[in-house]
Design an enzyme around this catalytic site. Structure first.
Site, short mmCIF file in Angstrom:
data_model
loop_
_atom_site.label_atom_id
_atom_site.label_comp_id
_atom_site.label_asym_id
_atom_site.label_seq_id
_atom_site.Cartn_x
_atom_site.Cartn_y
_atom_site.Cartn_z
N ASP A 144 0.84 -1.20 0.00
CA ASP A 144 0.00 0.00 0.00
C ASP A 144 0.87 1.26 0.00
O ASP A 144 0.36 2.38 -0.05
CB ASP A 144 -1.01 -0.01 1.15
CG ASP A 144 -0.37 -0.10 2.51
OD1 ASP A 144 0.88 -0.20 2.59
OD2 ASP A 144 -1.11 -0.07 3.52
N SER A 145 2.21 1.06 -0.01
CA SER A 145 3.13 2.18 -0.25
C SER A 145 2.90 2.75 -1.66
O SER A 145 3.40 3.83 -1.97
CB SER A 145 4.58 1.73 -0.09
OG SER A 145 4.82 0.54 -0.81
N ASP A 185 -1.07 -6.06 -0.19
CA ASP A 185 -1.51 -5.42 1.05
C ASP A 185 -3.01 -5.21 1.06
O ASP A 185 -3.58 -4.67 0.09
CB ASP A 185 -0.85 -4.05 1.20
CG ASP A 185 0.39 -4.08 2.06
OD1 ASP A 185 0.52 -4.99 2.91
OD2 ASP A 185 1.24 -3.19 1.89
N LYS A 230 -1.30 -9.42 2.83
CA LYS A 230 -0.60 -8.96 4.03
C LYS A 230 -1.49 -7.95 4.73
O LYS A 230 -2.19 -7.18 4.09
CB LYS A 230 0.74 -8.31 3.65
CG LYS A 230 1.46 -7.66 4.83
CD LYS A 230 2.92 -7.34 4.54
CE LYS A 230 3.20 -6.01 3.88
NZ LYS A 230 2.70 -4.83 4.64
N GLU A 269 -1.71 -5.44 8.61
CA GLU A 269 -0.95 -4.89 9.72
C GLU A 269 -1.63 -5.16 11.05
O GLU A 269 -2.85 -5.04 11.15
CB GLU A 269 -0.77 -3.37 9.53
CG GLU A 269 -0.01 -3.01 8.27
CD GLU A 269 0.19 -1.51 8.08
OE1 GLU A 269 -0.20 -0.71 8.97
OE2 GLU A 269 0.74 -1.13 7.03
N GLU A 302 8.90 -4.01 10.71
CA GLU A 302 9.36 -2.73 10.13
C GLU A 302 9.91 -1.82 11.22
O GLU A 302 9.26 -1.56 12.24
CB GLU A 302 8.18 -2.05 9.40
CG GLU A 302 8.59 -0.73 8.77
CD GLU A 302 7.61 -0.21 7.72
OE1 GLU A 302 6.65 -0.94 7.37
OE2 GLU A 302 7.80 0.93 7.26
#
Ligand code: KIV
Length: 273
Positions: A53-54, A92, A122, A124, A191
């Site tokens: 999602d970057s 993501d 993925k 978070e 991270e």
């Protein structure tokens, strides 16, 4: 010639990644968001391609990862999937597509898997997203966890500084990492946390631990492609190694093209019909 260990596989699966951890072969992971770069990344031998999602930052120009939508992630993921032959492609789940409840998390995941053809997702967080992880896994979709500096929580953190430097946060991180493994995640990303803490997590977990700003004693490394190629100039954390200065190289090439057009040097006789 490289002396690095390498498993000779035609297709990377979660089982291959587990075998890499067990035999001590480091796992390479890099982001990609479009067909053309994903093709190069795959051809270079990457083990995991992350449609991160970057993309919200490096593709769309937002300050955070929060604005990117599920539809936009699916667009990027399907572009990447069309290019990739060998790597495992992980996508993501964007902010807001899995935190509400586990049904919503599964629906978002199913859209990603059906509409892009991705291999895994993925998300978070640890304990907070446990129910979502259980439901996604129950549908047979591999899940990668992400702990430490989780950018979707930037408004809670208030800063992109190193996480888990104090004991309570470090203890929660280890607890969450063990929980993610117990739930059945196939790997986790850590991270921007102290290297010693990441090493401890990697030692305690049987599943692969991939680091970004988490030191060398983990099972693999991930970077954002725009950062490591030097396309993105404004981002220089200590953990980032720039392998190219593509911003300057592309700018020089485009500047040459502008000059050639202005000077009537392009096209020449061989470049026309
Ligand atoms: O979105 C992303 O690129 C990521 C990596 C930084 C791990 O989550």
């Amino acid at each position: 010639m490289s002396t690095a260990r390498r498993m000779n596989v035609n297709k990377v699966t979660t089982h291959v990644l587990q075998a890499m951890k067990e035999r001590g072969e480091k796992i390479s992971m890099l982001t990609a968001y479009d067909f053309s770069l994903a093709k190069i990344v795959d051809d270079a031998g990457m083990d995991i391609i992350l449609v991160g999602d970057s993309a919200s930052n490096v593709m769309a120009g937002y300050d955070t990862t929060l604005p990117i939508t599920l539809d936009q992630m699916i667009y990027h993921a399907s572009s990447v999937i069309r290019a990739v032959k060998r790597a495992l492609v992980v996508v993501d789940l964007p902010f807001g597509s899995y935190q509400g409840n586990s049904k919503e998390a599964l629906q978002s995941t199913i859209r990603i898997m059906k509409e892009s053809g991705a291999h895994a997702v993925k998300l978070e967080g640890g304990e907070e997203v446990k129910e979502s992880i259980i439901r996604i896994l129950s549908a047979g979709v591999p899940v990668m966890g992400h702990l430490g500096l989780t950018p979707q929580s930037i408004n809670k953190f208030g800063t992109y500084t190193v996480r888990a430097t104090e004991e309570p946060e470090a203890k929660k991180l280890i607890k969450d990492a063990l929980l993610l493994e117990e739930l059945g995640c196939f790997a986790i990303v850590l991270e921007k946390i102290p290297a010693a803490l990441a090493a401890e997590v990697s030692k305690q977990l049987k599943i692969p631990v991939i680091g970004i700003g988490a030191g060398a004693a983990v099972d693999g490394q991930v970077l954002v492609i725009h950062d490591m190629l030097g396309i993105n100039q404004g981002f220089s954390p200590r953990f980032l190694r720039r392998y190219l200065n593509l911003y300057e190289e592309i700018k020089a090439a485009i500047g040459n093209y502008v000059e050639d057009v202005k000077a009537e040097n392009f096209p020449n006789e061989n470049e026309q019909y």
